[in-house]
Design a protein around this motif. Structure first.
Motif, short mmCIF file in Angstrom:
data_model
loop_
_atom_site.label_atom_id
_atom_site.label_comp_id
_atom_site.label_asym_id
_atom_site.label_seq_id
_atom_site.Cartn_x
_atom_site.Cartn_y
_atom_site.Cartn_z
N GLU A 145 47.92 64.12 -38.89
CA GLU A 145 48.88 63.64 -39.89
C GLU A 145 50.11 64.52 -39.79
OE1 GLU A 145 48.79 61.07 -42.07
OE2 GLU A 145 46.85 60.44 -41.26
N PRO A 146 51.30 63.93 -39.84
CA PRO A 146 52.52 64.74 -39.78
C PRO A 146 52.61 65.69 -40.98
CG PRO A 146 53.02 62.40 -39.57
CD PRO A 146 51.59 62.51 -39.93
N ASP A 147 52.97 66.94 -40.71
CA ASP A 147 53.13 67.90 -41.80
C ASP A 147 54.50 67.71 -42.45
OD1 ASP A 147 54.98 69.10 -40.08
OD2 ASP A 147 53.75 70.86 -39.68
N GLU A 148 54.80 68.55 -43.43
CA GLU A 148 56.04 68.41 -44.18
C GLU A 148 57.27 68.57 -43.29
OE1 GLU A 148 58.86 67.59 -46.73
OE2 GLU A 148 56.74 67.26 -47.16
N THR A 149 57.21 69.42 -42.26
CA THR A 149 58.37 69.58 -41.38
C THR A 149 58.64 68.29 -40.60
OG1 THR A 149 57.05 70.55 -39.59
CG2 THR A 149 58.09 72.07 -41.14
N CYS A 150 57.60 67.60 -40.20
CA CYS A 150 57.77 66.32 -39.51
C CYS A 150 58.32 65.26 -40.46
CB CYS A 150 56.44 65.83 -38.92
SG CYS A 150 55.80 66.85 -37.59
N GLN A 151 57.81 65.25 -41.68
CA GLN A 151 58.28 64.29 -42.67
C GLN A 151 59.76 64.54 -42.99
OE1 GLN A 151 55.53 64.25 -46.00
NE2 GLN A 151 53.80 64.31 -44.59
N ALA A 152 60.12 65.81 -43.13
CA ALA A 152 61.52 66.16 -43.40
C ALA A 152 62.42 65.76 -42.23
CB ALA A 152 61.65 67.65 -43.68
N LYS A 153 61.93 65.98 -41.00
CA LYS A 153 62.71 65.61 -39.81
C LYS A 153 62.94 64.11 -39.77
CE LYS A 153 64.12 67.82 -36.79
NZ LYS A 153 65.50 68.34 -36.64
N SER A 154 61.91 63.32 -40.09
CA SER A 154 62.07 61.85 -40.06
C SER A 154 63.07 61.40 -41.12
CB SER A 154 60.73 61.15 -40.24
OG SER A 154 60.25 61.27 -41.56
N ARG A 155 63.05 62.04 -42.30
CA ARG A 155 64.03 61.70 -43.35
C ARG A 155 65.44 62.09 -42.91
NH1 ARG A 155 59.82 63.68 -46.63
NH2 ARG A 155 60.81 65.73 -46.78
#
Length: 118
Positions: free
Chosen positions: A41-51
């Motif tokens: 599962e993508p971590d918060e850094t991945c989620q932030a990068k996608s946003r």
């Protein structure tokens, strides 16, 4: 020589060298690349990068996992690998609707309407 009069095998020597190299690098041994965990599962850094990039996270995650599984890909850091995937998705214009971007599609002769052969 080890106890019992046996010498080190080549594999034992290599392992000892690796341990010494690890100690010389701050005690950290090099991690081995692994296949993508099924529970990835993508971590918060991945989620932030996608946003930040405006990339569709669920769509890119599906493409990423399919690609990794289909190709037997291995990585040492799957979160970093996925962040790179998101960056590439942004660079290539994938992962978001084409709103406001000119089409990159090439024009072919079949795109023109033929009106007649007079």
């Amino acid at each position: 020589m080890q106890e019992g009069g046996e010498g080190f095998s080549h594999e034992q020597e290599r392992e000892q060298e690796r341990e010494q190299d690890g100690a010389a690098q701050g005690g950290r041994r090099r991690s081995r690349a692994t296949q993508l965990p099924k529970s990835f599962e993508p971590d918060e850094t991945c989620q932030a990068k996608s946003r930040q990039l405006g990339v569709d996270l669920p769509s890119e995650l599906e493409k990423f996992t399919n690609h990794a599984q289909a190709n037997g890909r291995t990585a040492k850091d799957w979160q970093a690998a996925f962040r790179n995937w998101l960056i590439k998705a942004d660079e290539f214009g994938r992962g978001r609707p084409p709103a406001g971007r000119p089409s990159q599609r090439r024009v072919s002769p079949s795109d023109y309407e033929i009106t007649g052969y007079d």
